[in-house]
Design an enzyme around this catalytic site. Structure first.
Site, PDB file in Angstrom:
ATOM      1  N   GLY A  69       3.734   3.805   2.593  1.00 39.81           N
ATOM      2  CA  GLY A  69       2.553   3.284   1.901  1.00 39.81           C
ATOM      3  C   GLY A  69       1.348   3.056   2.796  1.00 39.81           C
ATOM      4  O   GLY A  69       0.399   2.390   2.400  1.00 39.81           O
ATOM      5  N   LYS A 103       8.842   2.860  -7.765  1.00 39.59           N
ATOM      6  CA  LYS A 103       8.744   1.432  -7.421  1.00 39.59           C
ATOM      7  C   LYS A 103       8.442   0.620  -8.698  1.00 39.59           C
ATOM      8  O   LYS A 103       8.892   0.993  -9.781  1.00 39.59           O
ATOM      9  CB  LYS A 103       7.702   1.221  -6.322  1.00 39.59           C
ATOM     10  CG  LYS A 103       7.960   2.149  -5.133  1.00 39.59           C
ATOM     11  CD  LYS A 103       7.190   1.793  -3.901  1.00 39.59           C
ATOM     12  CE  LYS A 103       7.517   2.790  -2.809  1.00 39.59           C
ATOM     13  NZ  LYS A 103       6.971   2.452  -1.510  1.00 39.59           N
ATOM     14  N   ASN A 124       9.972   7.988  -6.075  1.00 39.88           N
ATOM     15  CA  ASN A 124      10.325   6.570  -6.161  1.00 39.88           C
ATOM     16  C   ASN A 124       9.124   5.853  -6.767  1.00 39.88           C
ATOM     17  O   ASN A 124       8.136   5.622  -6.091  1.00 39.88           O
ATOM     18  CB  ASN A 124      10.645   6.040  -4.753  1.00 39.88           C
ATOM     19  CG  ASN A 124      10.863   4.540  -4.756  1.00 39.88           C
ATOM     20  OD1 ASN A 124      11.037   3.928  -5.803  1.00 39.88           O
ATOM     21  ND2 ASN A 124      10.858   3.945  -3.563  1.00 39.88           N
ATOM     22  N   GLU A 145      11.752  -1.899   1.326  1.00 33.77           N
ATOM     23  CA  GLU A 145      11.167  -3.021   0.571  1.00 33.77           C
ATOM     24  C   GLU A 145      12.259  -3.973   0.084  1.00 33.77           C
ATOM     25  O   GLU A 145      12.060  -5.190   0.039  1.00 33.77           O
ATOM     26  CB  GLU A 145      10.323  -2.477  -0.600  1.00 33.77           C
ATOM     27  CG  GLU A 145       9.003  -1.909  -0.093  1.00 33.77           C
ATOM     28  CD  GLU A 145       8.435  -0.765  -0.921  1.00 33.77           C
ATOM     29  OE1 GLU A 145       8.844  -0.586  -2.088  1.00 33.77           O
ATOM     30  OE2 GLU A 145       7.568  -0.043  -0.377  1.00 33.77           O
ATOM     31  N   HIS A 184      16.394   0.459   0.278  1.00 32.94           N
ATOM     32  CA  HIS A 184      14.993   0.786   0.574  1.00 32.94           C
ATOM     33  C   HIS A 184      14.403  -0.334   1.441  1.00 32.94           C
ATOM     34  O   HIS A 184      14.766  -1.503   1.278  1.00 32.94           O
ATOM     35  CB  HIS A 184      14.210   0.919  -0.734  1.00 32.94           C
ATOM     36  CG  HIS A 184      12.828   1.429  -0.515  1.00 32.94           C
ATOM     37  ND1 HIS A 184      11.802   0.611  -0.108  1.00 32.94           N
ATOM     38  CD2 HIS A 184      12.304   2.682  -0.610  1.00 32.94           C
ATOM     39  CE1 HIS A 184      10.702   1.339   0.036  1.00 32.94           C
ATOM     40  NE2 HIS A 184      10.984   2.602  -0.269  1.00 32.94           N
ATOM     41  N   SER A 240       4.600   8.160   3.268  1.00 35.19           N
ATOM     42  CA  SER A 240       3.286   8.793   3.169  1.00 35.19           C
ATOM     43  C   SER A 240       3.327  10.319   3.031  1.00 35.19           C
ATOM     44  O   SER A 240       2.442  11.026   3.518  1.00 35.19           O
ATOM     45  CB  SER A 240       2.396   8.383   4.358  1.00 35.19           C
ATOM     46  OG  SER A 240       2.161   6.989   4.327  1.00 35.19           O
ATOM     47  N   GLU A 277      13.243   6.660   6.443  1.00 40.73           N
ATOM     48  CA  GLU A 277      11.907   6.208   6.055  1.00 40.73           C
ATOM     49  C   GLU A 277      11.405   5.213   7.102  1.00 40.73           C
ATOM     50  O   GLU A 277      11.724   4.005   7.009  1.00 40.73           O
ATOM     51  CB  GLU A 277      11.958   5.518   4.693  1.00 40.73           C
ATOM     52  CG  GLU A 277      12.380   6.428   3.566  1.00 40.73           C
ATOM     53  CD  GLU A 277      11.798   5.953   2.247  1.00 40.73           C
ATOM     54  OE1 GLU A 277      11.044   6.723   1.634  1.00 40.73           O
ATOM     55  OE2 GLU A 277      12.080   4.812   1.834  1.00 40.73           O
TER      56      GLU A 277
END
Ligand code: PGA
Length: 257
Positions: free
Chosen positions: A174, A13, A11, A98, A96, A214, A168
Protein backbone atom coordinates in the site's frame (compact mmCIF):
# COMPACT_ATOMS: atom_id res chain seq x y z
CA UNK A 1 11.14 -17.93 -16.08
CA UNK A 2 8.83 -19.64 -13.64
CA UNK A 3 7.87 -23.22 -14.44
CA UNK A 4 4.74 -23.08 -12.33
CA UNK A 5 1.25 -21.85 -13.24
CA UNK A 6 0.83 -18.13 -12.69
CA UNK A 7 -1.68 -16.96 -10.08
CA UNK A 8 -3.05 -13.41 -9.92
CA UNK A 9 -4.93 -12.97 -6.65
CA UNK A 10 -6.98 -9.91 -5.76
CA UNK A 11 -7.20 -8.94 -2.10
CA UNK A 12 -10.08 -6.52 -1.74
CA UNK A 13 -9.43 -5.98 1.99
CA UNK A 14 -12.27 -4.04 3.70
CA UNK A 15 -13.49 -2.52 0.46
CA UNK A 16 -16.59 -3.16 -1.63
CA UNK A 17 -20.17 -3.47 -0.60
CA UNK A 18 -22.18 -6.30 -2.09
CA UNK A 19 -23.37 -3.99 -4.83
CA UNK A 20 -19.83 -2.84 -5.67
CA UNK A 21 -18.54 -6.41 -5.64
CA UNK A 22 -21.16 -7.46 -8.17
CA UNK A 23 -20.40 -4.47 -10.39
CA UNK A 24 -16.72 -5.47 -10.42
CA UNK A 25 -17.56 -9.04 -11.40
CA UNK A 26 -19.87 -7.89 -14.18
CA UNK A 27 -17.10 -5.72 -15.60
CA UNK A 28 -14.25 -8.21 -15.26
CA UNK A 29 -15.66 -11.69 -15.92
CA UNK A 30 -16.34 -11.24 -19.65
CA UNK A 31 -12.76 -10.03 -20.15
CA UNK A 32 -11.00 -12.98 -18.58
CA UNK A 33 -11.40 -15.64 -21.23
CA UNK A 34 -8.08 -16.77 -22.61
CA UNK A 35 -5.99 -15.14 -19.88
CA UNK A 36 -2.65 -16.71 -19.04
CA UNK A 37 -3.21 -16.75 -15.29
CA UNK A 38 -5.29 -18.45 -12.66
CA UNK A 39 -7.41 -15.57 -11.29
CA UNK A 40 -8.38 -15.53 -7.61
CA UNK A 41 -10.45 -12.95 -5.77
CA UNK A 42 -10.41 -12.65 -1.97
CA UNK A 43 -13.67 -10.85 -1.27
CA UNK A 44 -15.10 -9.52 2.00
CA UNK A 45 -17.16 -12.18 3.82
CA UNK A 46 -20.39 -10.39 2.94
CA UNK A 47 -19.74 -10.64 -0.80
CA UNK A 48 -18.38 -14.19 -1.06
CA UNK A 49 -21.64 -16.02 -1.77
CA UNK A 50 -22.81 -13.57 -4.41
CA UNK A 51 -19.54 -13.27 -6.31
CA UNK A 52 -18.93 -17.02 -6.10
CA UNK A 53 -22.31 -17.58 -7.73
CA UNK A 54 -21.42 -15.09 -10.46
CA UNK A 55 -18.04 -16.77 -11.03
CA UNK A 56 -19.48 -20.28 -11.18
CA UNK A 57 -19.34 -20.61 -14.96
CA UNK A 58 -15.84 -19.12 -15.12
CA UNK A 59 -12.42 -20.29 -13.99
CA UNK A 60 -12.20 -17.50 -11.39
CA UNK A 61 -11.85 -18.74 -7.82
CA UNK A 62 -13.37 -16.83 -4.92
CA UNK A 63 -11.85 -16.86 -1.44
CA UNK A 64 -11.81 -15.29 2.01
CA UNK A 65 -9.24 -12.94 3.52
CA UNK A 66 -9.25 -14.55 6.94
CA UNK A 67 -11.04 -17.18 9.05
CA UNK A 68 -11.07 -18.42 12.61
CA UNK A 69 -8.98 -21.43 13.59
CA UNK A 70 -11.80 -23.18 15.44
CA UNK A 71 -14.28 -25.44 13.70
CA UNK A 72 -17.23 -23.53 15.22
CA UNK A 73 -18.19 -22.21 18.63
CA UNK A 74 -19.08 -19.27 20.83
CA UNK A 75 -16.77 -16.76 19.16
CA UNK A 76 -18.96 -13.72 18.58
CA UNK A 77 -18.17 -11.92 15.35
CA UNK A 78 -15.85 -14.61 13.98
CA UNK A 79 -16.28 -16.60 10.78
CA UNK A 80 -15.44 -20.30 10.43
CA UNK A 81 -13.68 -22.00 7.53
CA UNK A 82 -16.68 -24.21 6.81
CA UNK A 83 -18.89 -21.12 6.57
CA UNK A 84 -16.77 -19.48 3.88
CA UNK A 85 -16.42 -22.81 2.10
CA UNK A 86 -20.17 -23.25 2.13
CA UNK A 87 -20.59 -19.71 0.77
CA UNK A 88 -18.47 -20.68 -2.25
CA UNK A 89 -14.90 -19.88 -1.22
CA UNK A 90 -12.21 -22.25 -2.42
CA UNK A 91 -9.22 -20.55 -0.82
CA UNK A 92 -8.32 -18.33 2.12
CA UNK A 93 -5.58 -15.78 2.77
CA UNK A 94 -3.84 -16.46 6.09
CA UNK A 95 -1.42 -14.29 8.07
CA UNK A 96 -1.63 -11.17 5.94
CA UNK A 97 0.64 -8.53 7.47
CA UNK A 98 -2.40 -6.39 8.31
CA UNK A 99 -3.78 -9.31 10.35
CA UNK A 100 -0.40 -9.80 11.99
CA UNK A 101 0.17 -6.12 12.77
CA UNK A 102 -3.29 -4.70 13.43
CA UNK A 103 -4.94 -7.76 14.96
CA UNK A 104 -1.94 -9.31 16.70
CA UNK A 105 -1.94 -12.58 14.76
CA UNK A 106 1.12 -14.68 15.47
CA UNK A 107 2.68 -17.29 13.20
CA UNK A 108 1.49 -19.88 15.74
CA UNK A 109 -2.11 -18.78 15.16
CA UNK A 110 -1.54 -18.77 11.40
CA UNK A 111 -0.41 -22.38 11.77
CA UNK A 112 -3.64 -23.34 13.59
CA UNK A 113 -5.70 -21.64 10.89
CA UNK A 114 -3.67 -23.38 8.22
CA UNK A 115 -4.41 -26.79 9.70
CA UNK A 116 -8.10 -25.90 9.89
CA UNK A 117 -8.08 -24.79 6.24
CA UNK A 118 -6.82 -28.27 5.25
CA UNK A 119 -9.55 -29.93 7.30
CA UNK A 120 -12.19 -27.89 5.53
CA UNK A 121 -10.66 -28.23 2.07
CA UNK A 122 -9.73 -24.58 1.53
CA UNK A 123 -6.52 -23.81 -0.34
CA UNK A 124 -4.39 -21.59 1.90
CA UNK A 125 -2.38 -18.58 0.78
CA UNK A 126 0.10 -18.03 3.61
CA UNK A 127 1.61 -14.53 3.79
CA UNK A 128 5.03 -13.69 5.15
CA UNK A 129 7.18 -10.56 4.91
CA UNK A 130 9.76 -8.43 6.63
CA UNK A 131 9.51 -4.81 7.78
CA UNK A 132 11.76 -2.02 6.53
CA UNK A 133 13.73 -2.20 9.80
CA UNK A 134 14.27 -5.94 9.37
CA UNK A 135 15.59 -5.33 5.87
CA UNK A 136 17.82 -2.42 6.92
CA UNK A 137 19.34 -4.45 9.72
CA UNK A 138 20.06 -7.46 7.54
CA UNK A 139 17.49 -9.65 9.26
CA UNK A 140 15.37 -10.66 6.26
CA UNK A 141 16.30 -14.33 6.32
CA UNK A 142 16.05 -14.58 10.10
CA UNK A 143 12.57 -13.01 10.14
CA UNK A 144 11.21 -14.93 7.16
CA UNK A 145 12.77 -18.19 8.37
CA UNK A 146 11.01 -17.72 11.70
CA UNK A 147 7.63 -16.91 10.06
CA UNK A 148 7.99 -19.88 7.72
CA UNK A 149 8.99 -22.42 10.36
CA UNK A 150 6.23 -21.39 12.77
CA UNK A 151 3.48 -20.84 10.18
CA UNK A 152 4.16 -24.09 8.31
CA UNK A 153 5.05 -26.15 11.38
CA UNK A 154 3.96 -29.80 11.49
CA UNK A 155 2.76 -30.09 7.89
CA UNK A 156 3.33 -33.31 6.01
CA UNK A 157 4.57 -33.03 2.40
CA UNK A 158 1.07 -33.67 1.03
CA UNK A 159 -0.27 -30.71 2.98
CA UNK A 160 2.76 -28.56 2.14
CA UNK A 161 2.06 -29.21 -1.55
CA UNK A 162 -1.29 -27.46 -1.26
CA UNK A 163 0.15 -24.26 0.22
CA UNK A 164 0.50 -21.10 -1.82
CA UNK A 165 3.08 -18.79 -0.27
CA UNK A 166 2.86 -15.02 -0.63
CA UNK A 167 5.96 -12.97 0.01
CA UNK A 168 4.74 -9.49 0.89
CA UNK A 169 7.39 -7.11 2.24
CA UNK A 170 5.53 -4.97 4.78
CA UNK A 171 7.22 -1.81 3.50
CA UNK A 172 5.85 -2.40 0.02
CA UNK A 173 2.19 -2.93 0.95
CA UNK A 174 0.00 0.00 0.00
CA UNK A 175 2.99 2.35 -0.20
CA UNK A 176 3.74 2.45 -3.94
CA UNK A 177 7.25 1.38 -2.92
CA UNK A 178 7.35 -1.89 -4.87
CA UNK A 179 10.27 -4.28 -4.38
CA UNK A 180 12.55 -4.42 -7.39
CA UNK A 181 12.30 -7.65 -9.37
CA UNK A 182 15.82 -8.47 -8.13
CA UNK A 183 14.91 -7.90 -4.46
CA UNK A 184 11.74 -9.96 -4.75
CA UNK A 185 13.49 -12.73 -6.69
CA UNK A 186 16.35 -12.99 -4.18
CA UNK A 187 13.98 -13.21 -1.25
CA UNK A 188 11.60 -15.64 -2.94
CA UNK A 189 14.54 -17.83 -3.90
CA UNK A 190 15.47 -17.93 -0.23
CA UNK A 191 11.87 -18.96 0.59
CA UNK A 192 11.92 -21.73 -2.01
CA UNK A 193 15.23 -23.01 -0.68
CA UNK A 194 13.77 -23.02 2.82
CA UNK A 195 10.80 -25.05 1.54
CA UNK A 196 13.17 -27.42 -0.24
CA UNK A 197 15.23 -28.03 2.92
CA UNK A 198 12.09 -28.55 5.00
CA UNK A 199 9.70 -30.42 2.69
CA UNK A 200 11.91 -31.67 -0.13
CA UNK A 201 12.50 -30.91 -3.78
CA UNK A 202 9.12 -31.99 -5.11
CA UNK A 203 7.19 -29.64 -2.82
CA UNK A 204 9.63 -26.79 -3.43
CA UNK A 205 9.48 -27.08 -7.21
CA UNK A 206 5.66 -27.12 -7.21
CA UNK A 207 4.85 -24.51 -4.57
CA UNK A 208 3.57 -21.24 -6.07
CA UNK A 209 5.24 -18.25 -4.41
CA UNK A 210 3.43 -14.98 -5.10
CA UNK A 211 4.83 -11.50 -4.67
CA UNK A 212 2.65 -8.83 -3.08
CA UNK A 213 3.20 -5.13 -2.37
CA UNK A 214 2.30 -2.27 -4.70
CA UNK A 215 1.89 -4.47 -7.78
CA UNK A 216 0.24 -2.63 -10.67
CA UNK A 217 -0.06 -2.93 -14.42
CA UNK A 218 3.16 -1.06 -15.09
CA UNK A 219 5.41 -3.19 -12.85
CA UNK A 220 3.72 -6.61 -12.98
CA UNK A 221 5.40 -8.01 -16.07
CA UNK A 222 8.99 -7.56 -14.93
CA UNK A 223 8.18 -9.09 -11.55
CA UNK A 224 6.32 -12.04 -13.06
CA UNK A 225 9.22 -12.78 -15.38
CA UNK A 226 11.46 -13.71 -12.46
CA UNK A 227 12.22 -17.39 -11.89
CA UNK A 228 10.76 -17.66 -8.38
CA UNK A 229 7.83 -15.28 -8.75
CA UNK A 230 4.79 -17.34 -9.67
CA UNK A 231 2.15 -14.67 -9.44
CA UNK A 232 0.96 -11.63 -7.53
CA UNK A 233 -1.22 -10.81 -4.55
CA UNK A 234 -2.73 -7.45 -5.37
CA UNK A 235 -4.44 -5.01 -3.01
CA UNK A 236 -5.03 -1.44 -4.22
CA UNK A 237 -4.77 -2.19 -7.94
CA UNK A 238 -7.30 -5.01 -7.65
CA UNK A 239 -10.13 -2.68 -6.71
CA UNK A 240 -10.85 -1.24 -10.14
CA UNK A 241 -11.65 -3.53 -13.07
CA UNK A 242 -9.24 -1.76 -15.43
CA UNK A 243 -6.23 -1.72 -13.14
CA UNK A 244 -6.81 -5.37 -12.19
CA UNK A 245 -7.21 -6.46 -15.81
CA UNK A 246 -4.00 -4.63 -16.69
CA UNK A 247 -2.13 -6.90 -14.27
CA UNK A 248 -3.82 -10.06 -15.51
CA UNK A 249 -2.95 -9.08 -19.06
CA UNK A 250 0.68 -8.43 -18.10
CA UNK A 251 1.28 -12.12 -17.39
CA UNK A 252 4.04 -13.24 -19.76
CA UNK A 253 2.65 -15.57 -22.42
CA UNK A 254 5.02 -18.44 -21.76
CA UNK A 255 3.87 -18.62 -18.13
CA UNK A 256 0.65 -20.58 -18.25
CA UNK A 257 -2.13 -21.35 -15.80
P1 PGA B 1 -1.13 -3.45 -2.26
O1 PGA B 1 -1.53 -4.58 -1.18
O2 PGA B 1 -1.15 -4.11 -3.60
O3 PGA B 1 -2.16 -2.39 -2.09
O4 PGA B 1 0.26 -3.01 -1.89
C1 PGA B 1 -1.08 -5.91 -1.30
C2 PGA B 1 -1.63 -6.74 -0.18
O5 PGA B 1 -1.83 -6.22 0.92
O6 PGA B 1 -1.90 -7.93 -0.36
Amino acid sequence: MSKRPCIIAANWKMYKTLHESKDFMRAVLPKLSGVQAEVLIAAPFTSIAAVAAMAEESSVQIGAQNMNDASEGAFTGEVAAKMVKDAGATFVILGHSERRKLFGESSELVNLKLKRSFEEGLRPIVCIGETKEDRMSGKIEEVLGDQLSKSLSGLNPDQAKQVVLAYEPVWAIGTGDVATPKQAQETQKFCREWVQKTFGEEVASRMPILYGGSVKGSNAKELLEMEDIDGALVGGASLKPDSFLEIVQAVPVNVSA
